[in-house]
Design a protein around this motif. Structure first.
Motif, PDB file in Angstrom:
ATOM      1  N   LEU A   1      -7.332  15.718  -2.074  1.00 55.40           N
ATOM      2  CA  LEU A   1      -6.708  14.556  -2.729  1.00 55.40           C
ATOM      3  C   LEU A   1      -6.464  13.528  -1.629  1.00 55.40           C
ATOM      4  CD1 LEU A   1      -4.027  16.294  -5.027  1.00 55.40           C
ATOM      5  CD2 LEU A   1      -6.417  15.739  -5.543  1.00 55.40           C
ATOM      6  N   PHE A   2      -7.073  12.356  -1.741  1.00 55.47           N
ATOM      7  CA  PHE A   2      -6.963  11.327  -0.684  1.00 55.47           C
ATOM      8  C   PHE A   2      -6.127  10.167  -1.216  1.00 55.47           C
ATOM      9  CE2 PHE A   2      -7.937   7.816   2.001  1.00 55.47           C
ATOM     10  CZ  PHE A   2      -8.298   8.347   3.225  1.00 55.47           C
ATOM     11  N   LEU A   3      -5.135   9.742  -0.427  1.00 58.50           N
ATOM     12  CA  LEU A   3      -4.260   8.649  -0.860  1.00 58.50           C
ATOM     13  C   LEU A   3      -3.772   7.821   0.321  1.00 58.50           C
ATOM     14  CD1 LEU A   3      -0.823   9.421  -0.544  1.00 58.50           C
ATOM     15  CD2 LEU A   3      -1.930  11.462  -1.428  1.00 58.50           C
ATOM     16  N   PRO A   4      -3.169   6.627   0.086  1.00 56.89           N
ATOM     17  CA  PRO A   4      -3.202   5.907  -1.176  1.00 56.89           C
ATOM     18  C   PRO A   4      -4.349   4.895  -1.259  1.00 56.89           C
ATOM     19  CG  PRO A   4      -1.556   4.913   0.273  1.00 56.89           C
ATOM     20  CD  PRO A   4      -2.262   5.988   1.056  1.00 56.89           C
ATOM     21  N   ASP A   5      -5.136   4.701  -0.181  1.00 54.72           N
ATOM     22  CA  ASP A   5      -6.068   3.565  -0.160  1.00 54.72           C
ATOM     23  C   ASP A   5      -7.433   3.941  -0.748  1.00 54.72           C
ATOM     24  OD1 ASP A   5      -6.247   0.705   1.277  1.00 54.72           O
ATOM     25  OD2 ASP A   5      -8.189   1.703   1.280  1.00 54.72           O
ATOM     26  N   LYS A   6      -7.787   3.286  -1.853  1.00 52.03           N
ATOM     27  CA  LYS A   6      -9.035   3.645  -2.542  1.00 52.03           C
ATOM     28  C   LYS A   6     -10.278   3.220  -1.749  1.00 52.03           C
ATOM     29  CE  LYS A   6      -8.705  -0.395  -5.551  1.00 52.03           C
ATOM     30  NZ  LYS A   6      -8.508  -0.862  -6.904  1.00 52.03           N
TER      31      LYS A   6
ATOM     32  N   LEU B   1       0.838  -1.204   0.000  1.00 51.23           N
ATOM     33  CA  LEU B   1       0.000   0.000   0.000  1.00 51.23           C
ATOM     34  C   LEU B   1       0.874   1.257   0.000  1.00 51.23           C
ATOM     35  CD1 LEU B   1      -2.777   1.290   0.119  1.00 51.23           C
ATOM     36  CD2 LEU B   1      -2.810   0.917   2.588  1.00 51.23           C
ATOM     37  N   ALA B   2       1.886   1.283   0.885  1.00 54.32           N
ATOM     38  CA  ALA B   2       2.790   2.442   0.922  1.00 54.32           C
ATOM     39  C   ALA B   2       3.528   2.591  -0.411  1.00 54.32           C
ATOM     40  CB  ALA B   2       3.780   2.289   2.078  1.00 54.32           C
TER      41      ALA B   2
ATOM     42  N   CYS C   1      -3.910  -2.335  -0.544  1.00 54.56           N
ATOM     43  CA  CYS C   1      -3.032  -3.345   0.054  1.00 54.56           C
ATOM     44  C   CYS C   1      -3.353  -4.681  -0.628  1.00 54.56           C
ATOM     45  CB  CYS C   1      -3.319  -3.424   1.551  1.00 54.56           C
ATOM     46  SG  CYS C   1      -2.862  -5.018   2.254  1.00 54.56           S
ATOM     47  N   HIS C   2      -2.318  -5.398  -1.061  1.00 55.87           N
ATOM     48  CA  HIS C   2      -2.553  -6.637  -1.817  1.00 55.87           C
ATOM     49  C   HIS C   2      -3.183  -7.732  -0.948  1.00 55.87           C
ATOM     50  CE1 HIS C   2       1.076  -7.702   0.316  1.00 55.87           C
ATOM     51  NE2 HIS C   2       1.074  -8.913  -0.176  1.00 55.87           N
TER      52      HIS C   2
END
Ligand code: 13P
Ligand code: SF4
Length: 313
Positions: A146-151, A88-89, A172-173
């Motif tokens: 702007l929101f990141l990184p997790d959709k 995720l990072a 995150c995978h």
């Protein structure tokens, strides 16, 4: 060396070096059991700031050790394996963020704590899973975000706050594979269980909005990992379905022997967290390796969004 010899060596070295061992809720049980503190990413960084020890062995992934070093620049922060990263990072770089900002001049940047120091340095506000809505609501109305990184977390925050939010396409995978289908099937297997969901899960938006009641189950709660651990202690329920990395179940089971915990998916295993072992923890203590140090001016910029977040009650 046998496991007991390694444990003895760790206990001798931690005294000699006056080191504190911090471990995330996802690391292997043996490492959790030997740690001074076990917790979630933000809680561990705060613990790092509180400790009087000058050396911190951070048994978790790299961005967490970096966050500890940003908050406590005067302390030596060590990670036992530098390959312990986070998908995720890694889903956004500082260059990508700068380009995104250039496309949206005047927008406010809100970053989840699972980001590198370089990305935090380009950020206005950090958030965790528990305070994301509150932090976004504190931003003056009318400003684009702007929101990141997790959709998944981003889309939930957008729906709850109704704000003008652009969302980075990161995930995150491990958690993205815990989707609505997996959740439906797990609830059918364990109909009486209370459902606890980490906001990075693929099913989190529908769970959080409670627009879908899985199998008629109304008891769905959204938490950070530490929030889950605290919740199960207090709940009267005896069965829980856990939608996050399976490592957390060790601590839940240890402190609640009368209760039963089922992972939504046995496959939810973060290989980065499992890179921290008793062996490399011992080597880390013995050889002072591997130091995670954030360059001073970068750390100063990265600290601001964390402090802004902590100031919002
Ligand atoms: P927490 O901050 O809830 O511990 O989550 C960190 C993480 O990496 C989740 O996958
Ligand atoms: Fe990163 Fe996902 Fe592992 Fe958490 S579980 S550390 S978000 S890769």
């Amino acid at each position: 060396m046998s496991k007991n010899e390694i444990i003895d060596a760790i206990n001798t070295l931690r005294k000699e070096k006056k080191a504190v061992i911090l471990a995330h809720n996802y690391v292997i049980p043996e490492v959790q059991d030997i740690a001074d503190f076990v917790g979630d990413s933000l809680g561990l960084s705060q613990q790092a700031a509180l400790t009087e020890s000058e050396t911190i062995i951070f048994c978790g992934v790299h961005f967490m050790a970096e966050t500890a070093s940003i908050i406590s620049p005067e302390k030596k922060v060590l990670i036992p394996d530098t390959d312990a990263g986070c998908s995720l990072a890694a889903s956004i770089t500082a260059d990508q963020l700068r380009a995104w900002k250039a496309d949206h001049p005047g927008a406010v940047v809100v970053s989840y704590v699972n980001t590198t120091a370089a990305v935090k340095a380009e950020t206005d506000y950090c958030v965790t899973s528990t305070n994301a809505v509150r932090v976004v609501q504190s931003i003056p109305a009318g400003l684009k975000i702007l929101f990141l990184p997790d959709k998944f977390l981003g889309s939930y925050v957008r729906q709850v706050t109704g704000r003008d939010i652009e969302i980075w396409d990161g995930a995150c995978h491990v958690h993205e594979k815990i989707g609505e289908e997996e959740m439906q099937a797990a609830v059918v297997r364990h109909p009486g269980a209370e459902v606890l969901v980490h906001p990075e899960c693929g099913c989190s938006t529908s769970c959080m909005l409670k627009s879908i009641h899985y199998g008629g189950n109304e008891k769905i709660e959204i938490f950070s990992t530490e929030g889950m651990v605290n919740y199960v202690r207090k709940s009267d329920n005896e069965e829980f379905l856990i939608a996050t990395e399976t490592g957390i179940i060790h601590r839940m089971q240890k402190f609640n022997p009368g209760k039963t915990f089922y992972p939504v998916s046995e496959k939810s295993v973060c290989e980065y967290m499992k890179m921290i072992t008793l062996e490399n923890l011992m080597d880390s203590l013995r050889n002072d390796q591997y130091e995670v140090k954030v360059e001073k001016s970068l750390a100063e910029r990265a600290r601001l969004p964390i402090e802004r977040m902590l100031a919002i009650k």
